[in-house]
Design a protein around this motif. Sequence first.
Motif, PDB file in Angstrom:
ATOM      1  N   ASP A  48       0.862  -1.176   0.000  1.00  0.00           N
ATOM      2  CA  ASP A  48       0.000   0.000   0.000  1.00  0.00           C
ATOM      3  C   ASP A  48       0.899   1.226   0.000  1.00  0.00           C
ATOM      4  OD1 ASP A  48      -2.591  -0.922  -0.028  1.00  0.00           O
ATOM      5  OD2 ASP A  48      -2.756  -1.046   2.150  1.00  0.00           O
ATOM      6  N   CYS A  49       0.350   2.346  -0.451  1.00  0.00           N
ATOM      7  CA  CYS A  49       1.109   3.597  -0.341  1.00  0.00           C
ATOM      8  C   CYS A  49       1.242   3.984   1.132  1.00  0.00           C
ATOM      9  CB  CYS A  49       0.426   4.701  -1.133  1.00  0.00           C
ATOM     10  SG  CYS A  49       1.246   6.280  -1.029  1.00  0.00           S
ATOM     11  N   PHE A  50       0.181   3.733   1.922  1.00  0.00           N
ATOM     12  CA  PHE A  50       0.208   3.922   3.369  1.00  0.00           C
ATOM     13  C   PHE A  50       0.203   2.537   4.004  1.00  0.00           C
ATOM     14  CE2 PHE A  50      -0.947   8.126   2.424  1.00  0.00           C
ATOM     15  CZ  PHE A  50      -1.067   8.888   3.577  1.00  0.00           C
ATOM     16  N   GLN A 166       7.171  10.342  -5.442  1.00  0.00           N
ATOM     17  CA  GLN A 166       8.092  10.210  -4.318  1.00  0.00           C
ATOM     18  C   GLN A 166       8.327   8.728  -4.068  1.00  0.00           C
ATOM     19  OE1 GLN A 166       8.310  12.988  -0.913  1.00  0.00           O
ATOM     20  NE2 GLN A 166       6.082  13.111  -1.183  1.00  0.00           N
ATOM     21  N   HIS A 167       7.290   7.936  -4.307  1.00  0.00           N
ATOM     22  CA  HIS A 167       7.368   6.487  -4.103  1.00  0.00           C
ATOM     23  C   HIS A 167       7.578   5.800  -5.439  1.00  0.00           C
ATOM     24  CE1 HIS A 167       5.048   7.025  -0.103  1.00  0.00           C
ATOM     25  NE2 HIS A 167       6.360   7.038   0.085  1.00  0.00           N
ATOM     26  N   ALA A 168       8.695   5.064  -5.541  1.00  0.00           N
ATOM     27  CA  ALA A 168       9.193   4.596  -6.828  1.00  0.00           C
ATOM     28  C   ALA A 168       8.200   3.743  -7.608  1.00  0.00           C
ATOM     29  CB  ALA A 168      10.482   3.803  -6.589  1.00  0.00           C
ATOM     30  N   ARG A 169       7.487   2.848  -6.913  1.00  0.00           N
ATOM     31  CA  ARG A 169       6.674   1.843  -7.603  1.00  0.00           C
ATOM     32  C   ARG A 169       5.322   2.374  -8.062  1.00  0.00           C
ATOM     33  NH1 ARG A 169       6.009  -1.404  -1.864  1.00  0.00           N
ATOM     34  NH2 ARG A 169       4.788   0.183  -0.799  1.00  0.00           N
ATOM     35  N   GLU A 170       5.020   3.651  -7.733  1.00  0.00           N
ATOM     36  CA  GLU A 170       3.695   4.195  -8.043  1.00  0.00           C
ATOM     37  C   GLU A 170       3.733   4.816  -9.438  1.00  0.00           C
ATOM     38  OE1 GLU A 170       2.927   6.579  -4.535  1.00  0.00           O
ATOM     39  OE2 GLU A 170       3.163   4.827  -3.236  1.00  0.00           O
ATOM     40  N   TRP A 171       3.803   3.939 -10.446  1.00  0.00           N
ATOM     41  CA  TRP A 171       4.103   4.372 -11.804  1.00  0.00           C
ATOM     42  C   TRP A 171       3.086   5.345 -12.396  1.00  0.00           C
ATOM     43  CZ3 TRP A 171       5.791  -0.795 -14.660  1.00  0.00           C
ATOM     44  CH2 TRP A 171       7.047  -1.185 -14.158  1.00  0.00           C
ATOM     45  N   PHE A 295       1.161  13.531  -6.052  1.00  0.00           N
ATOM     46  CA  PHE A 295       0.448  12.379  -6.600  1.00  0.00           C
ATOM     47  C   PHE A 295       1.083  11.065  -6.146  1.00  0.00           C
ATOM     48  CE2 PHE A 295      -0.872  15.591  -9.751  1.00  0.00           C
ATOM     49  CZ  PHE A 295      -2.241  15.362  -9.759  1.00  0.00           C
ATOM     50  N   HIS A 296       0.231  10.148  -5.726  1.00  0.00           N
ATOM     51  CA  HIS A 296       0.645   8.804  -5.318  1.00  0.00           C
ATOM     52  C   HIS A 296      -0.342   7.809  -5.916  1.00  0.00           C
ATOM     53  CE1 HIS A 296       3.500   9.650  -1.880  1.00  0.00           C
ATOM     54  NE2 HIS A 296       3.015  10.854  -2.124  1.00  0.00           N
ATOM     55  N   SER A 297      -0.058   6.526  -5.745  1.00  0.00           N
ATOM     56  CA  SER A 297      -1.081   5.510  -5.941  1.00  0.00           C
ATOM     57  C   SER A 297      -0.901   4.500  -4.806  1.00  0.00           C
ATOM     58  CB  SER A 297      -0.950   4.839  -7.311  1.00  0.00           C
ATOM     59  OG  SER A 297       0.137   3.936  -7.345  1.00  0.00           O
ATOM     60  N   TYR A 298      -1.968   3.820  -4.415  1.00  0.00           N
ATOM     61  CA  TYR A 298      -3.269   3.789  -5.044  1.00  0.00           C
ATOM     62  C   TYR A 298      -4.313   3.849  -3.937  1.00  0.00           C
ATOM     63  CZ  TYR A 298      -2.665  -0.938  -3.342  1.00  0.00           C
ATOM     64  OH  TYR A 298      -2.410  -2.000  -2.514  1.00  0.00           O
TER      65      TYR A 298
HETATM   66 ZN   LIG Z   1       2.908   6.760  -2.226  1.00  0.00          ZN
END
Ligand SMILES: [Zn+2]
Length: 732
Positions: A48-50, A166-171, A295-298
């Motif tokens: 999860d992002c969080f 900021q978070h690498a995997r959140e394409w 912006f983040h996911s998801y």
């Molecule tokens: Zn994130």
Amino acid sequence: MMLFSTITITIGAILSAGQYEGTSIVRAHIENQKQLNTLRELGARSLDCFDHKGSTPMLFDDSHIEFAEKMKIDFEVLETNIDSYILKYEQSREEARMRGLGGWYSDFKTWNEVNTRLNQVEQAYPNIASVFTVGVTHEGRNINGIRITAPGDSVGRKQVLWNGCQHAREWVAVMVPMYIIDALVEGWNVDSEITTILETTEIIIVPIVNPDGYEFTYAPNGDRFWRKNRRNNSGSCEGVDLNRNWGFAWNGGDSTSTNTCSDVYVGPSAFSEPEAQAMRDLVVSLPNLVAHIDFHSYSQLVLEPWASSNNTPPRVDIVKALSNDISDAILSVHGETYAAGTGGDLLYLADGVFPDWVTDRGALSYTIELRPTGSPGFDLPPNEILPTCEENLAGAMAMLRFIQNSVSFSFPNGVPGFGLAGEMQTLPINIEPVFEEVLLENTATLHVRYGSNGPFATRSIQHDSGTQYTAQIPISTCGVNSEYWISIESTDGETHRYPLGEEVLQVGVATEIQNWNMDTNPNWQTSGLWSWGTPTGGGGQYGNPDPTTGATGQYVFGYNLQGDYENNLAEKHLVTPTINVSNQQNIQLQFDRYLNVEQPSYDHASISVRGDGGAWSTLWTNTSVIEDSQWVSVSYDLSQTIGTANTVEIRWTMGTTDSAWRYSGWNIDDVQLLALSNTAIQGDVNCDGVVDVSDLLNIISNWGFCEGICGADTVPDGSINVSDLLQVIGNW
Ligand SMILES: [Zn+2]
């Protein structure tokens, strides 16, 4: 998106075989912070992002599985062969590229491809776009940004910052900012709104804050599920969570870790990371920064500040008005819900995050969690890239529109869809300057007319106190829709309007089918703790306690008038008798609500309806936590659900609920069933369906002051005069 017609063929990352050998994707049910901390320290990563307690997808290797079994952490294995899962995903990307639907947005793009495109934009639009370097990463990559604004002196223009990844995997959080860039440059001198906005606003976009981590998620020997940057921690584990490295509420709470192997490792100190430093220095260099999105996911959320506490942020009404605008704009494109609220409301608290630091500096700052809502998490199917971009462009435009207007108008009870013929509709309004304007409170004005032609009458809007105002919107006696807009002046001589431009709001006209004011017991069918009586202000273990009185009068129908609803509750219903609605059209349910219920992962409140004794259909159910602290008027359109049924029943439901966290539940009052009509004619004073000499005579005989609402007051300014005569003649 016609500009970049060249199709770039890229070779998908070739993964080394067996990279995730011995690792599974599991759904873990984490009961307490200790379990979560221990798993984090063992290097088990949340998907999860969080990351959080409760039910959450995670990556478990054999040692994590062994530990979880020992600790009695409940989990189910979702995927044992991650290598083949990733291979399948790569194949879907390959196919999407081959089909090419959506052009550049047919598939995710590498750091190099993003940089190439930024440079192409700058070359194609040198007058309005310039690429710049925000900073340099641990591994020596440039963090690139682009500034977009109209030519000319940009000093003094409002500034807006949007960043992704900021978070690498959140394409997908890279693709959305890129799409917004395209839309802005292509809209310049083509779309009048974008052109106007770029003349007053400088927009700074940084699509990839974390290029080292991002490249690592594509690299053959990298890791698709990498989250952090690539700091060498001089040990077995690399990386710092950039979105826990910001210098506001740094390193605290349950959402962070000081263990280098954790995915939420805060770093050796606040702003220890070059990426966070670079973005910090960029923000500091923007003296007129008014709004920001990270912006983040998801999960599909618009997250308001604060992330790090449940405190109320500065300018909370404005914060909420803008997040609701963004959420509504996103919904309007493809019907996708991105709930607006704080992290505390919708997710979990998080410390040391970018938007809190920006909020503390005074700008309006949000986290947007992009698609999907849940599975497949970061691996969004490539055919959802473009729709995700399209809906979030609408959200970004809503932000730009909002800040163009330097005064915020918001409606704590919403705007009314309809009112009763011949009655005033009360509309509470919050009016607040977004920037430095000083409002002249006694200039708040309602501009209103019956129908969609002719002049607007003006009526003053009452200033209650602070930012609170109350407008009274007249509804015509014969039943023509009212159109209105609102204005207020500021000391700098400007007039601020809602809605913007030439737009107006509309109120339909309703007739009453039935009305229960609850002053006497209507003896509806109940189950569980539903009952009629006086609420006692009890409950409120979480959320707010029950009210102590009705919305009007003392009596209500409520779920447990003495306090909170129960844990582990099955659905408990309150049901109206069968109501005859034959020959009625456009049926609307309106009532006053005072509801407190936990978010729908745990507890539920709903309303359903059925026509002609058929199956129940859900009309509404809570999509987030609800914590009413006052009576709120709500209305729902039944016409789609019941069609042409001759009878209708309405049902309020409390439950199901989970095993913890009790709230005070439903209270309802002043329930009305209404039918909408709009068959009347503008200028028809006596409601006989024609505009003729009898209407003129009616005006003359009623000439003069009109208290409240008068049929002859066709231009509803409170006076029956020559403007009303002209209105009748104009509609003859
Ligand atoms: Zn994130």
